[in-house]
Structures are given as structure tokens and as C-alpha cells.
Design an enzyme around this catalytic site. Sequence first.
Site, PDB file in Angstrom:
ATOM      1  N   HIS A  88       0.830  -1.203   0.000  1.00  0.00           N
ATOM      2  CA  HIS A  88       0.000   0.000   0.000  1.00  0.00           C
ATOM      3  C   HIS A  88       0.868   1.259   0.000  1.00  0.00           C
ATOM      4  CE1 HIS A  88      -3.374  -2.437   2.111  1.00  0.00           C
ATOM      5  NE2 HIS A  88      -3.809  -2.123   0.906  1.00  0.00           N
ATOM      6  N   CYS A  90      -2.875   0.370   9.867  1.00  0.00           N
ATOM      7  CA  CYS A  90      -3.855  -0.603   9.372  1.00  0.00           C
ATOM      8  C   CYS A  90      -4.918  -0.958  10.408  1.00  0.00           C
ATOM      9  CB  CYS A  90      -3.153  -1.904   8.969  1.00  0.00           C
ATOM     10  SG  CYS A  90      -1.857  -1.735   7.753  1.00  0.00           S
TER      11      CYS A  90
END
Length: 255
Positions: A161, A248
Site C-alpha cells: 500500500h 492498518c
Amino acid sequence: MSWMAFTRAVSPSLAACELTHVARTPIQVDRAVAQHARYEDALRRLGCAVQRVAHAPEHPDAVFIEDTAVVLDEMAVITRPGAESRRGETPAVALALEPHRELRAIAAPGTLDGGDVLVAGRRIFVGRTARSNDDGIAQLAALTAPFGYEVIPVEVRGCLHLKTAATALDDGAVLHNPMWVEPAAFAPLTAHAVHPDEPMGANVVRVGERLLYAEAYPRTLAAMRALGYDVVTVPADELAKAEGAVTCCSLIFRE
């Protein structure tokens, strides 16, 4: 103004998580649960009211709640995760967010993971990755433009990501790994590089003017503190085996 942090419990099936750039190694779920509890405690110490979204033991990656939504002051966007196995995680998150924000959603064929979305002031940097496609990025731009946000696509290489490669230290600076993302992509923000021996160290959580960081990256931690940042650390190495990091594990927004 107060801070809210949504979290989600570690699934007993965590070892079956999606992996893209990390080799699969044995995960001690009990240890991951203990680290997650310390993470939630740290969020409370930083001033967040922590609320757990409904447990989803059938979803190995559910603890990584950040990927399911993008929460702004004005509204929230429910994402459409790039990994099909994760799309069942979003309904419970939408239900939890509904009392707090007006909701919008990314529609097929768009895909968008919250881990690819980096907000710094009115700029929203979005990683082009295997999890977030151009259609999803364009939808996010259309949804946020009425509120004055500028969406800026960013090329990412070598990691899962955008927020694996870079995160915001404040509205004017980012911490980044130059091997995975070009610092020029964040202009005019100031880009501070991680220590070269700590490539995974570019992931940091903002709660107001304070930061939450994994204790595994002491050299980068020392550099942030030398710049004047107030940083709290937590252990997160077991969750890192599931290709997760500190951002996250929460959705943080202002109430």
C-alpha cells in the site's frame, strides 16, 4: 473536539491472511491479540475513545480495519477492497460509521483500499497499487471534490500500500521510504526518509499532534524525535507478519 478510533478484533484465522510482498511465516495469534490490546491501550493514552466494530472471525484480515473506509471530517467513503476475500468486511464498518458520518461508497469496477489513502490537510494522496485502481481513485476524487479536497495519484512500487511506503507526520510533512515511492510525489510537503536499514518504518499513526509508531524501528524513531515529534511506541511485529502495520489497525477520526 474529541477523537474516535474504530478497531476490530484479531481473527483466530489471521494466519490465513492475504499476503502480497511478505513471505508467509508462522503467526502466533495469541501474541498478535496481546499486541493489538496494547495498541488499543496506546490509542486511549493518546486521547482516543476506542470502539470495536463487530468481530469478524471468518475474515482473517479484519483486524486491518483501515482498508474498509476513508473517514474525513465531512463524510466517510466505504471502500471496495482490491482483494475480493476482504469485501465482506465492509458492511459492519459502514453500520458502525453511519451514526458519525454521511456515507458514500466505491462501486465496481473501482477498487480502493484505505491503506492506499494518505490525507494531509486538503490533499489526498492515493497509491496506484494492486489493491487500488484508477477507477477507484477517480471515484474518490469525485466524492471528495465538493468538500475542497484534491486527490493526487501516486505511483507505488515494491510494497502493498501507499501507507507502507509513506505516511503523514503532520499536514506539512511525510515519512517515506524512497525505494518504494518518490519523495517528489508529495510536493510541496516536506519528505523525511526512513533509516535505510528500516525499510518498513515509514508507517506512523497521527492522533492530533502526537504519533503512534512500531517499536521495531529505533533509528527512524530517533530521527522523528530529533525533529521534535512526540512519538509513542508499541510492539507490532506479530501483526507485521500478516503484512499489517500500525495505521492498518484503526480508523481514527474527529467527533
